[in-house]
Design an enzyme around this catalytic site. Sequence first.
Site, PDB file in Angstrom:
ATOM      1  N   GLY A 169       0.811  -1.460  -0.049  1.00 38.43           N
ATOM      2  CA  GLY A 169      -0.068  -0.188   0.030  1.00 38.43           C
ATOM      3  C   GLY A 169       0.816   1.198  -0.087  1.00 38.43           C
ATOM      4  N   GLY A 170       0.315   2.065   0.572  1.00 33.23           N
ATOM      5  CA  GLY A 170       0.888   3.648   0.744  1.00 33.23           C
ATOM      6  C   GLY A 170       2.534   3.531   1.328  1.00 33.23           C
ATOM      7  N   GLY A 405      20.723  13.072 -31.066  1.00 30.33           N
ATOM      8  CA  GLY A 405      20.541  13.830 -29.716  1.00 30.33           C
ATOM      9  C   GLY A 405      20.931  12.940 -28.773  1.00 30.33           C
TER      10      GLY A 405
HETATM   11  C1  HXC Z   1      -3.053  -4.283  11.548  1.00 27.55           C
HETATM   12  C2  HXC Z   1      -1.511  -6.158  10.818  1.00 27.55           C
HETATM   13  C3  HXC Z   1      -1.625  -5.488   9.592  1.00 27.55           C
HETATM   14  C4  HXC Z   1      -2.063  -4.268   9.478  1.00 27.55           C
HETATM   15  C5  HXC Z   1      -0.626  -7.511   9.591  1.00 27.55           C
HETATM   16  N1  HXC Z   1      -1.230  -7.436  10.876  1.00 27.55           N
HETATM   17  N2  HXC Z   1      -0.771  -6.389   8.858  1.00 27.55           N
HETATM   18  N3  HXC Z   1      -2.286  -5.685  11.971  1.00 27.55           N
HETATM   19  N4  HXC Z   1      -2.591  -3.609  10.510  1.00 27.55           N
HETATM   20  N5  HXC Z   1      -2.123  -3.487   8.300  1.00 27.55           N
HETATM   21  C6  HXC Z   1      -1.068  -8.342  11.829  1.00 27.55           C
HETATM   22  C7  HXC Z   1      -1.936  -9.543  11.291  1.00 27.55           C
HETATM   23  O1  HXC Z   1      -3.286  -9.344  11.781  1.00 27.55           O
HETATM   24  C8  HXC Z   1      -1.179 -10.664  12.317  1.00 27.55           C
HETATM   25  O2  HXC Z   1      -1.608 -10.552  13.518  1.00 27.55           O
HETATM   26  C9  HXC Z   1       0.297 -10.295  12.352  1.00 27.55           C
HETATM   27  O3  HXC Z   1       0.229  -8.805  11.954  1.00 27.55           O
HETATM   28  C10 HXC Z   1       0.842 -11.201  11.186  1.00 27.55           C
HETATM   29  O4  HXC Z   1       0.324 -11.037  10.096  1.00 27.55           O
HETATM   30  P1  HXC Z   1      -0.075 -12.378   9.013  1.00 27.55           P
HETATM   31  O5  HXC Z   1      -1.228 -11.812   8.322  1.00 27.55           O
HETATM   32  O6  HXC Z   1      -0.234 -13.408  10.112  1.00 27.55           O
HETATM   33  O7  HXC Z   1       1.147 -12.449   8.316  1.00 27.55           O
HETATM   34  P2  HXC Z   1       1.408 -13.031   6.852  1.00 27.55           P
HETATM   35  O8  HXC Z   1       0.624 -14.482   6.817  1.00 27.55           O
HETATM   36  O9  HXC Z   1       2.793 -13.207   6.683  1.00 27.55           O
HETATM   37  O10 HXC Z   1       1.063 -12.165   6.039  1.00 27.55           O
HETATM   38  C11 HXC Z   1       1.501 -10.761   5.625  1.00 27.55           C
HETATM   39  C12 HXC Z   1       0.411  -9.934   5.017  1.00 27.55           C
HETATM   40  C13 HXC Z   1      -0.679  -9.856   5.581  1.00 27.55           C
HETATM   41  C14 HXC Z   1       0.548 -10.421   3.358  1.00 27.55           C
HETATM   42  C15 HXC Z   1       1.329  -8.709   4.823  1.00 27.55           C
HETATM   43  O11 HXC Z   1      -0.510  -9.610   6.941  1.00 27.55           O
HETATM   44  C16 HXC Z   1      -1.537  -8.607   5.082  1.00 27.55           C
HETATM   45  O12 HXC Z   1      -2.419  -8.752   4.105  1.00 27.55           O
HETATM   46  N6  HXC Z   1      -1.636  -7.524   5.880  1.00 27.55           N
HETATM   47  C17 HXC Z   1      -2.502  -6.562   5.533  1.00 27.55           C
HETATM   48  C18 HXC Z   1      -1.888  -5.655   4.562  1.00 27.55           C
HETATM   49  C19 HXC Z   1      -2.718  -4.379   4.335  1.00 27.55           C
HETATM   50  O13 HXC Z   1      -3.773  -4.338   3.463  1.00 27.55           O
HETATM   51  N7  HXC Z   1      -2.398  -3.400   4.791  1.00 27.55           N
HETATM   52  C20 HXC Z   1      -2.990  -2.065   4.522  1.00 27.55           C
HETATM   53  C21 HXC Z   1      -2.532  -1.625   3.174  1.00 27.55           C
HETATM   54  S1  HXC Z   1      -3.154   0.211   3.095  1.00 27.55           S
HETATM   55  P3  HXC Z   1      -2.132 -11.659  14.525  1.00 27.55           P
HETATM   56  O14 HXC Z   1      -2.182 -11.111  15.734  1.00 27.55           O
HETATM   57  O15 HXC Z   1      -3.413 -12.200  13.955  1.00 27.55           O
HETATM   58  O16 HXC Z   1      -1.009 -12.577  14.388  1.00 27.55           O
HETATM   59  C22 HXC Z   1      -2.016   1.110   3.582  1.00 27.55           C
HETATM   60  C23 HXC Z   1      -2.565   2.469   3.409  1.00 27.55           C
HETATM   61  C24 HXC Z   1      -1.298   3.452   3.754  1.00 27.55           C
HETATM   62  O17 HXC Z   1      -0.997   0.711   3.985  1.00 27.55           O
HETATM   63  C25 HXC Z   1      -1.476   4.575   2.942  1.00 27.55           C
HETATM   64  C26 HXC Z   1      -0.534   5.447   3.133  1.00 27.55           C
HETATM   65  C27 HXC Z   1      -0.373   6.746   2.169  1.00 27.55           C
END
Ligand code: HXC
Length: 515
Positions: A169-170, A405
């Site tokens: 993401g961001g 160029g």
């Molecule tokens: C809160 C999160 C998290 C998040 C992971 N965790 N990402 N908690 N916010 N963004 C937590 C999980 O719930 C989990 O907690 C622990 O971290 C480990 O994650 P897993 O999912 O078990 O790990 P893995 O299987 O290796 O998968 C990794 C992953 C997945 C692919 C990155 O965690 C995932 O899809 N996360 C979300 C990604 C996402 O959509 N992020 C937001 C992007 S938008 P527990 O306690 O259950 O073990 C963004 C906007 C920013 O970032 C904008 C800025 C301009």
Amino acid sequence: MREELRKLYEKRDRVLKMGGEERIKKQHEDGKLTARERLEILLDPGSFVELNPFVEKRNTDFGLDKMELPADGVVTGYGTVDGRPVAVFAQDFTVLGGSLGEMHGFKIAYILDFAMKLGIPVVGLNDSGGARIQEGVDALKGYGDIFYRNTLASGVIPQISVILGPCAGGAVYSPAIGDFIVMTKNPNCYMFITGPAVVKAVTGEDVTPHELGGWEAHAIKSGNCHLVAENDEDALKLVRKLLSYLPLNNMEDPPRVETGDDPSRITPEIYEILPEDPGKPYDVREIISAVVDNREFFEIHKYYAPNAVTGFARIDGRSVGIVANNPAYLAGCLDINSSDKIARFVRFCDSFNIPIITFVDVPGYLPGVEQEYGGIIRHGAKILFAYSEASVPMVTVIVRKAYGGAYLAMGSKHLGADIVFAYPSAEIAVMGPEGAAEIVFRKEIAGASDPKAMREAKIKEYREKFANPYRAASRGYIDDVIDPKLTRVKIISALRILESKKEKLPPKKHGNIPL
Ligand code: HXC
């Protein structure tokens, strides 16, 4: 032990354990190190000093109140690399997936402010699930604070990002605003704006995170990644090496190193590297290696747009940025991707007082509808812009072809190069003799009794007149025609005299480089 001391050590111990044994085990199983283990490798032994270890989240929604998040998932501080200071932050996936909440963002922003105040590079180790979903807009604010500081720091202190896990993401934009991105070959290391689930929903395509944003995607295709490492340890060692070529900030010169390579060493091996037939390819990196100290060339963007070569080396112990066309790929022509690659590298070197050495062997810009529709005009213009605005010492060596160029773009005298050398094999002209003969002598060739012989004769005539370095030399567009064996000696002499170069651009807020 006194009660308050016991409490301090208990708290510190808790922070050192981060996500705990289970999650650290999983991190290792995934081929990744923890934030603290990574800092140990990046920094000189015992030099790391942690800042803000006790910062805690303030949000409590969605169960956060029941979670303990040591260091709020990011270890920040400073240390040294080869005895030189550097500010660092390292996200720790073992603490709620290294997700970035308000205070995690605050810690990184604080480190950026700290690095700016001190004028020292910042290295960020990224391993995070992105915005901490439970913290909503506070997490977004955290990112905004970081992007803003990354931008202010651009061109002031070197900013290096290492992607060692998810960067989704961001979150990708802090590395993107910085100067260099290092990725590893670990399948758990990837960068993307929208993940596989969203891609599937919108486009129907089934892709893995690695396919979407692994090292191949960014080092070869998108160009977002500058350096590729085998694993975490290798990546951190690459960063140490990269830092060795850079000054701490834009007000300093890069460190001068005693390399032990003789400044009067001649380079006759270039005769062997450069084919006699001007149509034959060769790998320009062999010429670069022959010229630089101890043959050590630290290539940047190695896998992206290989028709151009960029990287750091030392010559006479000085850090230099090397730019070259590589005839081994696409005959060394300039296209959209190589234009972006070169322009960005030239601007980095210029920002940080690193002299630029350019090796030219370019038949022109790549023709074609794809290039035109893709904006070769805009992208190609970036090289002209970057060289023209650069004020560091610039030395150019025209090895073989320098046409049209592309001749101008590749560090020509006309765009501000200080000293331009050409080999006797150089061909400096508006276009290649074959194309020129077809256009200028079309009627004579068509009307000749033997058009093929006439064509050959005209090509020969054009080559003798223009496709050599002497026309350009007679106009003063090049400073000298040199024997290739003297390349290193001549470049060293040029760099020594150019040390006192001072060039000022007209006062302005900033230029408007075609993006
Ligand atoms: C809160 C999160 C998290 C998040 C992971 N965790 N990402 N908690 N916010 N963004 C937590 C999980 O719930 C989990 O907690 C622990 O971290 C480990 O994650 P897993 O999912 O078990 O790990 P893995 O299987 O290796 O998968 C990794 C992953 C997945 C692919 C990155 O965690 C995932 O899809 N996360 C979300 C990604 C996402 O959509 N992020 C937001 C992007 S938008 P527990 O306690 O259950 O073990 C963004 C906007 C920013 O970032 C904008 C800025 C301009």
